[in-house]
Design a protein around this motif. Structure first.
Motif, short mmCIF file in Angstrom:
data_model
loop_
_atom_site.label_atom_id
_atom_site.label_comp_id
_atom_site.label_asym_id
_atom_site.label_seq_id
_atom_site.Cartn_x
_atom_site.Cartn_y
_atom_site.Cartn_z
N THR A 42 0.83 -1.20 0.00
CA THR A 42 0.00 0.00 0.00
C THR A 42 0.87 1.25 0.00
N ALA A 43 0.68 2.08 -1.01
CA ALA A 43 1.41 3.34 -1.07
C ALA A 43 0.89 4.29 0.00
N GLY A 44 1.77 5.18 0.46
CA GLY A 44 1.34 6.14 1.46
C GLY A 44 1.60 5.63 2.85
N SER A 45 1.52 6.53 3.81
CA SER A 45 1.91 6.19 5.17
C SER A 45 0.75 6.13 6.13
N ALA A 187 5.41 8.26 7.59
CA ALA A 187 5.00 7.76 8.90
C ALA A 187 6.12 8.04 9.89
N ALA A 188 5.74 8.37 11.12
CA ALA A 188 6.74 8.70 12.13
C ALA A 188 6.18 8.38 13.51
N LEU A 218 2.11 8.42 13.84
CA LEU A 218 1.33 9.42 13.10
C LEU A 218 1.81 9.39 11.66
N TYR A 219 1.07 10.11 10.80
CA TYR A 219 1.66 10.41 9.50
C TYR A 219 1.66 11.91 9.34
N ALA A 220 2.74 12.39 8.74
CA ALA A 220 2.93 13.81 8.54
C ALA A 220 2.98 14.10 7.05
N TYR A 221 2.56 15.29 6.67
CA TYR A 221 2.50 15.61 5.25
C TYR A 221 2.74 17.10 5.03
N VAL A 222 3.31 17.39 3.88
CA VAL A 222 3.60 18.76 3.47
C VAL A 222 3.13 18.90 2.03
N VAL A 223 2.31 19.94 1.78
CA VAL A 223 1.72 20.15 0.45
C VAL A 223 2.36 21.37 -0.20
N GLU A 224 2.80 21.20 -1.43
CA GLU A 224 3.42 22.29 -2.18
C GLU A 224 2.92 22.24 -3.62
N ALA A 225 3.36 23.20 -4.45
CA ALA A 225 3.06 23.14 -5.88
C ALA A 225 3.77 21.93 -6.47
N ASN A 226 3.09 21.25 -7.42
CA ASN A 226 3.72 20.06 -7.96
C ASN A 226 4.95 20.42 -8.80
#
Length: 376
Positions: A42-45, A187-188, A218-226
């Motif tokens: 499974t992709a993603g954390s 994931a962290a 937890l899972y952490a994420y950062v969103v930016e311009a692609n």
């Protein structure tokens, strides 16, 4: 339903697993094929499951396992980039007052729970296997599997995801389109003070957030311009995410310490897809990401896919007439619910891309989530 039926489900993700579980419970013979050799690759954390997703998981009979494996919470915090909490509000319980507003989970754990339920239900499962539609008529579909065998089915459910080969094979030309944003995920370990989702807007990224997924993770994420994916070598993934995350305060310094292994960092563009008109051709019908996809700005992707499976299974098991009228009714029932979520999810991201400062994000989110309290 009185006739004996046989269904092929293509794709062993959330939607495919859910529809398999429900159809088997009704006594329908189901074959499930999954292209990956590792069904739980499974992709993603992590994953954020809101109440309307939990409602379907309860119908699948796996809610107690989900509850025990995940981390339930009922609020979301908005912070400044330095970690200062600006506002916290209660999340709407879209699955009803007897379920949490939100549960965060590790994606592989959720997938394993669904895999176990599929196997317990008695479906025939073939992993590392793909399916080719040979031909179909008013009564069924002829299919060749990649193991060389040919089969006849009363229905094929295409749950093979955003890049669905089945969607294209039956003549539906819609394709996913990038929205202009991308997300870094990892994931962290969970700092003790993280007991809900917190979102920071601004700084070097559009959004920096995290979601507890168990008592220890937890899972952490950062969103930016692609960015052009070819310009980001996979071995640099940890460096790139750590560079963005290191500008955020609060719990972020403790989280950022664990962004070291590029193999554990997932980088994905945000895409949009909404198939219009119908989600079927003859006896082949789409569910989940094969029919629709939206950015995770409302955390509704998995929920909508699970709802598709639930609604389709209800309709299939409620009649012997598996015909165009039934499949069109399925589409019409789902499109009125899915379209507003896709459009709102895309709009929230577009406001950020355009730098709109006075956008009514809380209002749009509130209206959309209130709609989702209703049964699908």
């Amino acid at each position: 339903m009185s006739k004996a039926r046989k269904v092929l489900v293509i794709g062993g993700g959330a939607a495919g697993n859910a529809v398999t579980i429900l159809l088997r419970r009704a006594g329908i013979t189901v074959d499930l094929v999954e292209a990956k050799d590792d069904w739980n690759a499974t992709a993603g954390s992590g994953i954020t499951l809101q109440g309307n997703a939990l409602r379907v998981l309860r119908e699948l009979g796996v809610w107690e396992q989900v509850e025990a494996s995940g981390f339930g919470f009922g609020s979301v915090g908005i912070t400044a980039p330095d970690g200062t909490v600006l506002h916290a509000h209660d999340d709407l319980r879209t699955g009803g007052d007897d379920l949490p507003a939100t549960v965060g989970m590790q994606r592989p754990r959720l997938q394993q729970i669904l895999i176990d339920a599929v196997r317990a239900g008695g479906a025939t499962v073939r992993v590392g296997t793909t399916a080719e539609i040979l031909d179909q008529d008013a009564d069924g579909v002829s299919v060749r599997l990649s193991d060389g065998t040919e089969h006849r089915y009363d229905l094929v459910v295409a749950a093979d995801g955003l890049g669905s080969r089945t969607r294209a094979a039956i003549g539906i030309t819609d394709k996913p389109e990038p929205t202009g944003m991308a997300i870094w995920r990892i994931a962290a370990p969970r700092p003790a003070g993280v007991t809900r989702t917190d979102l920071a807007y601004g700084g070097p990224a559009y959004i920096a957030g995290y979601c507890p997924t168990s008592e220890t993770t937890l899972y952490a994420y950062v969103v930016e311009a692609n960015r052009d994916r070819a310009s980001i070598p996979p071995e640099s993934y940890a460096d790139e995410m750590r560079r963005l995350a290191s500008s955020y305060g609060g719990h972020w310094p403790e989280i950022t310490e664990h962004i070291t292994d590029p193999a554990k960092v997932n980088y994905t563009w945000f895409d949009r897809l909404l198939v219009e008109g119908s989600w079927h051709r003859g006896r082949v019908v789409l569910v989940g990401d094969a029919a629709h996809c939206c950015p995770p700005t409302l955390a509704q992707g998995a929920a909508l896919s699970l709802e598709d499976a639930w609604v389709l299974a209800q309709m299939l098991t409620g009649t012997d007439d598996w015909d165009d009228a039934l499949f069109q009714a399925y589409y019409e029932r789902r499109i009125t619910r899915v379209r507003p979520v896709v459009e709102a999810s895309v709009q929230i991201g577009q406001w950020q891309l355009d730098g709109v400062r006075d956008a009514d994000v809380p209002g749009l989110m509130g209206r959309t989530m209130t709609m989702l309290r209703e049964l699908p």
